[in-house]
Scaffold this active site. Structure first.
Site, PDB file in Angstrom:
ATOM      1  N   HIS A 100     -15.491  -8.037   1.064  1.00  0.00           N
ATOM      2  CA  HIS A 100     -14.700  -9.039   1.623  1.00  0.00           C
ATOM      3  C   HIS A 100     -14.813 -10.425   1.361  1.00  0.00           C
ATOM      4  CE1 HIS A 100     -13.444 -11.789   4.920  1.00  0.00           C
ATOM      5  NE2 HIS A 100     -12.536 -10.828   4.970  1.00  0.00           N
ATOM      6  N   CYS A 147       9.471 -38.710 -10.435  1.00  0.00           N
ATOM      7  CA  CYS A 147       8.165 -39.665 -10.353  1.00  0.00           C
ATOM      8  C   CYS A 147       7.264 -39.758  -9.458  1.00  0.00           C
ATOM      9  CB  CYS A 147       8.138 -40.990 -11.304  1.00  0.00           C
ATOM     10  SG  CYS A 147       9.585 -42.182 -10.058  1.00  0.00           S
ATOM     11  N   SER A 194      15.592 -41.986 -11.408  1.00  0.00           N
ATOM     12  CA  SER A 194      14.257 -41.516 -11.305  1.00  0.00           C
ATOM     13  C   SER A 194      14.001 -41.245  -9.846  1.00  0.00           C
ATOM     14  CB  SER A 194      13.035 -42.057 -11.993  1.00  0.00           C
ATOM     15  OG  SER A 194      11.825 -41.429 -11.618  1.00  0.00           O
ATOM     16  N   LYS A 233       0.832  -0.973  -0.083  1.00  0.00           N
ATOM     17  CA  LYS A 233       0.022   0.099   0.088  1.00  0.00           C
ATOM     18  C   LYS A 233       0.786   1.198   0.134  1.00  0.00           C
ATOM     19  CE  LYS A 233      -3.689  -0.441   2.357  1.00  0.00           C
ATOM     20  NZ  LYS A 233      -4.636  -0.640   3.267  1.00  0.00           N
ATOM     21  N   ARG A 255      -3.273  -1.307  -6.337  1.00  0.00           N
ATOM     22  CA  ARG A 255      -2.495  -2.421  -6.237  1.00  0.00           C
ATOM     23  C   ARG A 255      -2.657  -3.321  -7.490  1.00  0.00           C
ATOM     24  NH1 ARG A 255      -5.778  -4.513  -1.006  1.00  0.00           N
ATOM     25  NH2 ARG A 255      -7.789  -5.031  -1.852  1.00  0.00           N
ATOM     26  N   MET A 263      -5.722  -7.342   8.652  1.00  0.00           N
ATOM     27  CA  MET A 263      -5.018  -6.746   9.444  1.00  0.00           C
ATOM     28  C   MET A 263      -5.882  -5.427   9.672  1.00  0.00           C
ATOM     29  SD  MET A 263      -1.020  -7.183   8.767  1.00  0.00           S
ATOM     30  CE  MET A 263      -1.125  -6.575   7.151  1.00  0.00           C
ATOM     31  N   GLY A 293      -8.591  -7.172   4.548  1.00  0.00           N
ATOM     32  CA  GLY A 293      -9.205  -7.493   5.698  1.00  0.00           C
ATOM     33  C   GLY A 293      -8.438  -8.145   6.751  1.00  0.00           C
ATOM     34  N   ARG A 297      -3.534   3.033   8.632  1.00  0.00           N
ATOM     35  CA  ARG A 297      -3.829   1.569   7.799  1.00  0.00           C
ATOM     36  C   ARG A 297      -2.558   0.723   7.772  1.00  0.00           C
ATOM     37  NH1 ARG A 297      -8.135   2.198   4.112  1.00  0.00           N
ATOM     38  NH2 ARG A 297      -9.138   4.049   4.062  1.00  0.00           N
ATOM     39  N   TYR A 322      13.284 -34.305 -16.645  1.00  0.00           N
ATOM     40  CA  TYR A 322      11.948 -34.410 -16.804  1.00  0.00           C
ATOM     41  C   TYR A 322      11.283 -34.639 -15.659  1.00  0.00           C
ATOM     42  CZ  TYR A 322      12.418 -39.513 -16.093  1.00  0.00           C
ATOM     43  OH  TYR A 322      12.664 -40.765 -15.517  1.00  0.00           O
TER      44      TYR A 322
END
Length: 906
Positions: free
Chosen positions: A459, A858, A790, A30, A343, A110, A108, A99, A878
Site C-alpha cells: 500500500h 504572465c 498580457s 477493474k 491496469r 475503497m 486501497g 471488489r 505564449y
C-alpha cells in the site's frame, strides 16, 4: 424513491464476457480490464460487474435501482450454472469476492470483501471440497474480519489484536503457522467481536452477505479516505464506483498456491525485467497490506516454473495489447494460474519518461502518444535535488526503493502527528511498520514514507508512487515501535519521535540526520552542464531530452520567462525561454535606489521631481542594456512600475515612533516630520486597489516617461552595437482605454525623441496587462490602443474572486479545499469558469478589433500544467513563467498541441 428517469430501462449488470477496456466510465477500470482479459482468452475467474450508474443512483437516492436485485440474481444464477455450484451451499459452496473498481485507480481507498458465501454450514463443505480443513477455517476467519470491518464498521484493530493473541498463545510469529483448531477458536472470537461491536450476529445467509457487501462498496465511494484521495489526485467526485463480483480462487491452499503482483516493467525505474512480489499460501490482501514480507517475483520460477512461464507470456501479451506498463494481480490455486486484475500501472516520474521513449523505440507508440504518457508534474519532480553521494553520512538501514526522491524530516509514527507537525511548518517522515488506507492523511502531509515491511506492491509503495512522494519500504533491519514512538536501528541506536532522518527513495537507503542535497541531473541538463547523447550521459537525461524534443516540435504556444535581471534572463534562456514575458521594473528600484523613488514620490516641486528622475534614468538604462544583451534577438516585455505606493514609502508605524522619540528628546526632526505628514497624506486602506500601476504613472508626472526613455535609449545603444533588442512596453492595471491612450501618446513622443537623438529607428511595441475585470470586458476598446495583451492572472484572480491572496490563503483556503469548494486553489490552477471565461472573452474581443493582436499570460498560471492546456485552447501566443518552470511549460504546451491534434483527427 423512484430511480432516475434518465436511467429507466438501463442495464446495470454486465458479465465479464460482455465488456471491454473502453467501457471504464461504465464498468470502472477493474471491471473493464477483467472483461478485456476475458476477451483475450486469458484465465480470468468468471464473474460480473455492477455499473457505476447503479452506484450513482444509489448515492443520489439512498436506494439501489429497483431493477438491480433482479439483474444481480440473473447473473448469479448464470455464474452458479457455469461453476456447477451454488453460492454458499453447504456441501460444495461457490464463494465470491466483492471488489470496488472506479474509473481511476484508487489503491486501497475503497472496500473489498473476499470469501463471501462462507458460513457455519458451508465452511465444512469448503474443507471437504479442498481436502484442507485449515484452509477452510482460515478463509472463514478472513471473511468475518473483512466483513466486520468493511461492512459492519467494526474497528479493525480488534480483529488484529485477537489474531496477534492467537499467535502469541501458539508461540508462532506468522498466521500460516496457526492450525485448524486455532483458527476455529479465532472464528468464534471474531464472531463475538462482531456481535458486541455491531450489535448483530455475523450474517449466515450468503445472499445477505453479498448484498450488504455491494452496498458497502457503494458507500465506500464517499468514505473519508476516498474523498481525500480524490481531492489529492484531482479525481471528480461524481463518477461513482463499479462493483465486481468474481468467483473466488484461492492462493491459501498450501505451498503449491499463492498470490502475487507483477509489473511488466519496473515501476520505480522503468527498466525491463521481472518485477513484482509473490507470497506462497496467501490471499491477495496479504501482499498489498505488507503484513508478510514477500519474495521477489523471479523466485516463482523455482517455486512453480509452469505458472511462472505462463505468467511471463501473459505479461508480454498484456503489455503489447495495452502498449504500456501493466500492473497485474494474480493467484495460483494448486498450480493453476488465474488473472485477477490488470491496469496501466502507476510509476515514478523517472520511469514514466524512460518507458515512454522505450515504447517509441519498440514501435508500440508514436511521439504524440509518448507526450501523453508523461506530464509537467512529473518533470518538475525530476528537477528536485537529490542526496549528495560524497557527503559524510551515517547509513542505518536499507529497504526497497519504492518511490524516488530525497526526503528529510523529523520521524513521526502516526498520521495524526504527521498532519499536526506539518501544519506547524515541520518537515516530517512518516515511519510505520506498514501503512494502510487510514494513513492517507499522514502520507500526504509527510515529505516521505518509511516502512519496515512490504515491497514495491505494498500500500505504501503504490500510493506514494501515485502521489509522487518519496518512499522506502521493507527496511527489515529497522525495528519500528509505533506505540513507544521510536525506531531501533542496527547497532542498538534508537530514533525517537522528532529525530531527523533522511530517506532516499531511489536507492532505498535510510540515514540518520540531515543529508545534504545536490542538483538533479535533469536540472544540470537544462542548464547545459550535462549533454544528452554523450557517452556518460544519464539514461534519464536522454529520455527527458527526447521527450522535450517531441514537445518542442509539437507545440504552438511559445514559452517566455518572468525575469527581472540579466542573471535570471540567461538562466531562462538556457532552460529554453523564447523571450521575457514579464520584467517587473519595481524590483530594480529596491536597495540603494529606494531612496531616489521615495524622493520622487514625495517631491513638492517640479525641480525636486526632475532631479530624482534625472538620477534614476541612467540606472534604469543600464538595467535594460544588460537585459537586452542577455536576451538578444528575443522579445523582452517590460512592465512599467506597478506596485502599491506604500512599498516605496517608509513604514508609517516606524516613522511615527522615530518622530515621537525625537520630540521627547527635543532633537531636530523636521525632515522626519515632513516625511510623516506626506506618508499620512498618501496612506491607503487597501493599497492593492489604490494608487498603483497606470494610476501611479498618471499621477506622478515624468515617472513612466523616464522609464520609457530608459528603455528606448538602451534599445538604441544595443542596436548601434549591432545587437538585436526587441523591447515591448507593458502598461499595468489599465481599466479603461483612455488611460492607455494617454500613456501611449506620451511614450510615442519619448521614443520619437530618442530616435531623433540617436539616429536609430526603433520598433517598440506598446501593450497592456489585462488584470482587471473591466479591462477584460472592454478588451475590444483597449485593443485599439494596444499591440499586445498580457493576462496578469494573479491580480485577475484576486479581483474576480474578491480575494486578497496574502490573507485568504492563510485564513480559509484550507477549509475550502477540505470541504470540496475548491478542487485546487484558483491561484495555482486557473479558474476556467470564472477567470478563464474573462480571458477567453478578452482574447476574442481584442482580436476582433486587432486581428494581429499578440496574446500572452504572465501570471503564475503560465507554468501550471493544467492552465497551460487552457491557454492553448483559448489560442494565446505564449505563456510566461519563472525560469525553473519553463521546461514544465514547454512540455505541457507540446502535450496540449498533441492532445488537441488527436481530438481534431478523431
Amino acid at each position: 424513491m423512484s430511480e432516475n428517469k434518465e436511467l429507466h430501462g438501463a442495464k446495470f449488470v454486465y458479465d465479464f464476457t460482455e465488456g471491454n477496456k473502453e467501457l471504464k466510465d461504465l464498468l470502472g477500470g477493474k471491471g473493464a480490464n477483467l472483461a478485456e482479459m476475458t476477451n483475450l482468452g486469458l484465465p480470468v475467474p468468471p464473474g460480473f460487474t455492477i455499473t457505476t450508474e447503479a452506484c450513482k443512483v444509489y448515492l443520489d437516492s439512498g436506494e439501489e435501482p429497483t431493477a438491480l436485485r433482479d439483474e444481480v440474481s440473473a447473473h448469479l444464477d448464470a455464474l452458479e450454472a457455469r461453476m456447477g455450484k451454488k453460492l454458499g451451499q453447504a456441501d460444495n459452496p461457490l464463494l465470491v469476492s466483492v471488489r470496488s473498481g472506479a474509473k481511476f485507480s484508487m489503491p486501497g481507498m475503497m472496500d473489498t470483501v473476499l470469501n463471501i458465501g462462507l458460513s457455519d454450514k458451508s465452511v465444512k463443505g469448503l474443507a471437504d471440497q479442498a481436502g484442507d480443513e485449515r484452509f477452510a477455517w482460515d478463509s472463514y476467519r478472513r471473511l468475518i474480519q473483512m466483513f466486520g470491518k468493511t461492512v459492519l464498521g467494526v474497528e479493525g484493530d480488534l480483529f488484529e489484536d485477537a489474531l496477534e493473541a492467537a499467535k502469541a498463545a501458539k508461540k508462532v510469529t506468522v498466521d500460516t503457522e496457526l492450525e485448524a483448531a486455532d483458527l476455529k477458536k479465532l472464528v468464534t472470537k471474531f464472531k463475538k467481536i462482531v456481535k458486541t461491536e455491531a450489535g448483530r450476529d455475523f450474517p449466515q445467509d450468503p445472499r445477505e452477505q453479498m448484498d450488504l457487501a455491494i452496498k458497502a462498496v457503494f458507500d465506500s465511494w464517499n468514505g473519508d479516505r476516498a474523498k481525500l484521495y480524490r481531492r489529492q489526485e484531482r479525481i471528480p467526485h461524481d463518477l461513482g464506483t463499479a462493483v465486481n463480483v468474481c468467483s473466488m480462487v484461492f492462493g491459501n491452499l498450501g505451498p503449491d498456491s499463492g498470490t502475487g503482483v507483477a509489473f511488466t516493467r519496473d515501476p520505480a525505474s522503468g527498466h525491463q525485467g521481472v518485477y513484482g512480489d509473490y507470497l506462497q499460501n496467501a490471499q491477495g490482501e496479504d501482499v498489498v497490506a505488507g503484513i508478510r514480507n514477500t519474495v521477489p517475483l523471479a523466485e516463482l520460477e523455482s517455486i512453480d516454473k509452469k505458472s511462472y512461464d505462463q505468467l511471463m507470456q501473459i505479461m508480454e501479451t498484456l503489455e503489447n495489447h495495452y502498449k504500456d506498463l501493466c500492473d497485474i494481480e494474480f493467484t495460483i490455486e494448486r498450480g493453476q494460474l488465474w488473472m485477477l486484475q490488470t491496469r496501466v500501472g502507476k510509476r515514478t516520474a523517472g520511469a514514466a519518461f524512460r518507458i515512454a521513449t522505450q515504447l517509441v523505440d519498440q514501435g508500440l507508440i508514436d511521439e504524440a502518444e509518448a507526450l501523453q504518457r508523461v506530464n509537467g508534474a512529473q518533470l518538475a519532480q525530476l528537477m528536485f535535488p537529490r542526496f549528495d553521494e560524497d557527503a559524510k553520512v551515517e547509513r542505518v538501514g536499507r529497504g526497497i526503493a519504492a518511490s524516488p526522491g530525497a526526503a528529510v524530516g523529523k520521524a513521526v509514527f502516526d498520521s495524526y502527528t504527521a498532519v499536526k507537525w506539518s501544519r506547524s511548518g515541520e518537515k516530517v517522515i512518516l515511519v510505520r511498520r506498514e501503512t494502510n488506507p487510514d494513513d492517507l492523511d499522514g502520507m500526504i502531509a509527510a515529505e516521505g514514507i518509511l516502512t519496515s515491511r512490504g515491497g514495491k506492491t505494498s500500500h505504501a509503495a503504490v500510493v506514494a508512487r501515485g502521489m509522487g512522494k518519496t518512499c522506502v519500504c521493507g527496511a527489515e533491519e529497522l525495528e519500528v515501535d509505533t506505540k513507544r514512538r521510536r525506531m531501533t536501528v542496527p547497532g542498538g541506536h534508537v530514533v525517537e519521535e522528532g529525530d531527523v532522518i533522511s530517506i532516499d527513495g531511489s536507492s532505498g537507503k535510510v540515514y540518520l540526520g540531515e543529508v545534504p542535497v545536490v542538483p538533479s541531473p535533469v536540472v544540470e541538463y537544462f542548464e547545459g552542464r550535462m549533454h544528452a547523447g554523450a557517452d556518460d550521459a544519464d539514461e534519464l537525461v536522454e529520455a527527458v531530452h527526447r521527450i522535450m524534443a517531441f514537445a518542442d516540435r509539437k507545440r504552438s504556444l511559445r514559452v517566455r520567462a518572468n525575469a527581472d535581471n540579466a542573471e535570471d534572463a540567461l538562466r531562462a534562456r538556457r532552460f529554453g525561454a523564447q523571450g521575457i514575458g514579464l520584467c517587473r521594473t519595481e524590483h530594480m528600484f529596491l536597495g540603494d535606489r529606494r531612496e531616489l523613488v521615495e524622493r520622487l514620490i514625495l517631491a513638492d516641486t517640479e525641480a525636486e521631481r526632475e532631479e530624482s528622475l534625472k538620477a534614476l534614468l541612467p540606472l534604469q538604462k543600464k538595467d535594460f542594456v544588460e537585459l537586452f544583451s542577455a536576451m538578444d534577438g528575443l522579445p523582452v516585455t517590460i512592465r512599467l512600475l506597478d506596485p502599491p505606493l506604500h512599498e516605496f514609502l517608509p513604514d508609517i508605524t516606524e516613522l511615527s515612533v522615530r518622530v515621537a522619540l525625537a520630540e521627547s528628546r527635543q532633537e531636530p526632526h523636521e525632515n522626519e516630520l515632513r516625511l510623516l505628514q506626506a506618508v499620512h497624506r498618501l496612506h491607503e486602506q487597501n493599497p492593492m486597489l489604490g494608487l498603483r500601476g497606470v494610476r501611479l504613472g498618471l499621477v506622478i508626472p515624468g515617472l513612466f516617461t523616464m522609464q520609457v526613455r530608459a528603455i528606448a535609449e538602451a534599445a538604441a545603444e544595443r542596436k548601434n552595437a549591432k545587437g538585436d533588442p526587441r523591447a515591448e512596453i507593458m502598461i499595468p492595471l489599465v481599466g479603461t482605454v483612455q488611460e492607455l491612450e494617454i500613456v501611449r501618446e506620451e511614450a510615442d513622443q519619448v521614443v520619437a525623441e530618442v530616435e531623433a537623438a540617436t539616429g536609430t529607428r526603433l520598433k517598440l511595441a506598446i501593450g497592456t496587462m489585462i488584470e482587471l475585470p473591466r479591462a477584460a470586458l472592454t478588451a475590444g476598446q483597449i485593443a485599439e490602443a494596444a499591440e499586445f495583451f498580457s493576462f496578469g492572472t494573479n491580480d485577475l484572480t484576486q479581483t474576480v474572486w474578491g480575494f486578497s491572496r496574502d490573507d485568504v490563503e492563510a485564513s480559509f483556503f484550507t477549509a475550502y479545499l477540505e470541504r470540496g469548494i475548491f478542487g485546487v486553489s484558483p491561484f495555482e490552477t486557473i479558474d476556467k469558469d470564472g477567470v478563464g471565461s474573462l480571458v477567453k472573452l478578452a482574447a476574442e474581443a481584442g482580436r476582433a478589433t486587432r486581428p494581429d493582436l499578440k496574446l500572452g499570460v504572465c501570471g503564475e498560471h503560465g507554468g501550471d500544467p493544467e492552465s497551460v492546456h487552457f491557454f492553448h485552447e483559448v489560442g494565446l501566443d505564449y505563456v510566461s513563467c519563472s525560469p525553473f518552470r519553463i521546461p514544465v511549460a514547454r512540455l505541457e504546451a507540446g502535450r496540449a498541441a498533441s492532445q488537441s491534434a488527436g481530438s481534431d483527427h478523431r
